[in-house]
Design a protein around this motif. Sequence first.
Motif, mmCIF file in Angstrom:
data_model
loop_
_atom_site.group_PDB
_atom_site.id
_atom_site.type_symbol
_atom_site.label_atom_id
_atom_site.label_comp_id
_atom_site.label_asym_id
_atom_site.label_seq_id
_atom_site.Cartn_x
_atom_site.Cartn_y
_atom_site.Cartn_z
ATOM 1 N N ARG A 11 3.315 -39.437 -8.783
ATOM 2 C CA ARG A 11 2.082 -40.174 -9.189
ATOM 3 C C ARG A 11 2.153 -41.621 -9.500
ATOM 4 N N GLU A 137 -4.650 -41.525 -11.991
ATOM 5 C CA GLU A 137 -5.623 -40.450 -11.924
ATOM 6 C C GLU A 137 -4.806 -39.183 -12.691
ATOM 7 N N ASP A 138 -5.740 -38.383 -13.091
ATOM 8 C CA ASP A 138 -5.077 -37.146 -13.661
ATOM 9 C C ASP A 138 -4.262 -36.216 -12.501
ATOM 10 N N GLU A 140 -3.421 -32.897 -10.893
ATOM 11 C CA GLU A 140 -3.537 -31.499 -10.970
ATOM 12 C C GLU A 140 -2.162 -30.665 -10.828
ATOM 13 N N LEU A 141 -2.143 -29.624 -11.473
ATOM 14 C CA LEU A 141 -0.984 -28.903 -11.170
ATOM 15 C C LEU A 141 -1.694 -27.158 -10.956
ATOM 16 N N ASP A 142 -0.598 -26.549 -10.398
ATOM 17 C CA ASP A 142 -1.002 -25.060 -10.093
ATOM 18 C C ASP A 142 -1.427 -24.336 -11.188
ATOM 19 N N ALA A 143 -2.444 -23.326 -11.030
ATOM 20 C CA ALA A 143 -2.833 -22.770 -12.208
ATOM 21 C C ALA A 143 -1.742 -21.696 -12.735
ATOM 22 N N GLU A 146 -2.566 -26.887 -16.743
ATOM 23 C CA GLU A 146 -3.630 -27.755 -17.049
ATOM 24 C C GLU A 146 -2.878 -29.272 -16.363
ATOM 25 N N PRO A 147 -4.113 -30.031 -16.093
ATOM 26 C CA PRO A 147 -3.533 -31.322 -15.159
ATOM 27 C C PRO A 147 -2.734 -32.118 -16.287
ATOM 28 N N ARG A 149 -2.765 -35.755 -17.989
ATOM 29 C CA ARG A 149 -3.710 -36.819 -18.140
ATOM 30 C C ARG A 149 -2.684 -37.858 -18.513
#
Length: 195
Positions: A11, A137-138, A140-143, A146-147, A149
Motif C-alpha cells: 500500500r 487510504e485504509d 481492507e483486510l479479510d474478516a 479490521e482495516p 488505518r
Amino acid sequence: MADVSKLVEARYLTALGEPDARAAVTFLGTERIEVLRFVDGDIARYATLGMSVAPMADPTGALADPDRGPRAELVLSVRLAGAETDKVLRPLAVLAASPQVEGVVVAPGASLDVGEPLWPGAPFTSVLVAEPGGLVEDLELDAPLEPVRFLPLLPMTPNEAAWKRVHGASALEERWLSHGTDLRDPHRGSVDLTD
C-alpha cells in the motif's frame, strides 16, 4: 491469513512510491518495527511498518483478541529544510511500539509524547494523531480483521500540547488552520495560542 506487513508495504509503494531508506528497531518482547522514508520533492515522509501486525487492545480488557481490534500505522511528513529529521526514526518506532509495550490504543485526536525532541534541535516532543484517509487510504483486510488505518502525525510544541489538553484536538487543529501554520516546517514555533 495474509501477511499484514507485506500488504501494508504494498500500500505504501502504491501511495508513496519506493522508499529511499529504511531502518528497523526491535524492542524487548515486541514485533520488529521498521520506519521507511519516502522523499517527494522537498517533503520527507516517515512511515512505520509493523505496528499493524497485531490489533491494538483495550488495556482494561481481560483478554486481547488476536484478530479483532483496530490496526494502524503512523505517517509523519516533514519539509527537508536543514533539520536532522532522519533522527526521528527511533522516536517514531517507539510510538509505533507503544500499543504492544504499553497497551495504548492509538486513535485520531490522541497525543503521543516521546519525552525528548523528535530530532536534534526540534521544537517538538509530541505529536497529535490526525484523521486517516488523506495520504494513504485504509487497507481492507479479510474478516474478521479490521482495516489498517494510516494515521498522520502532526508535531506539537510543548505549549501546543498543553493547550490541546485543555481545549481539545479539534480546537488546536482549527487554530493551526486559521493561522496558516505550516505543520511540515521542522523549525516552526508555536501557533499563537492567545484568545
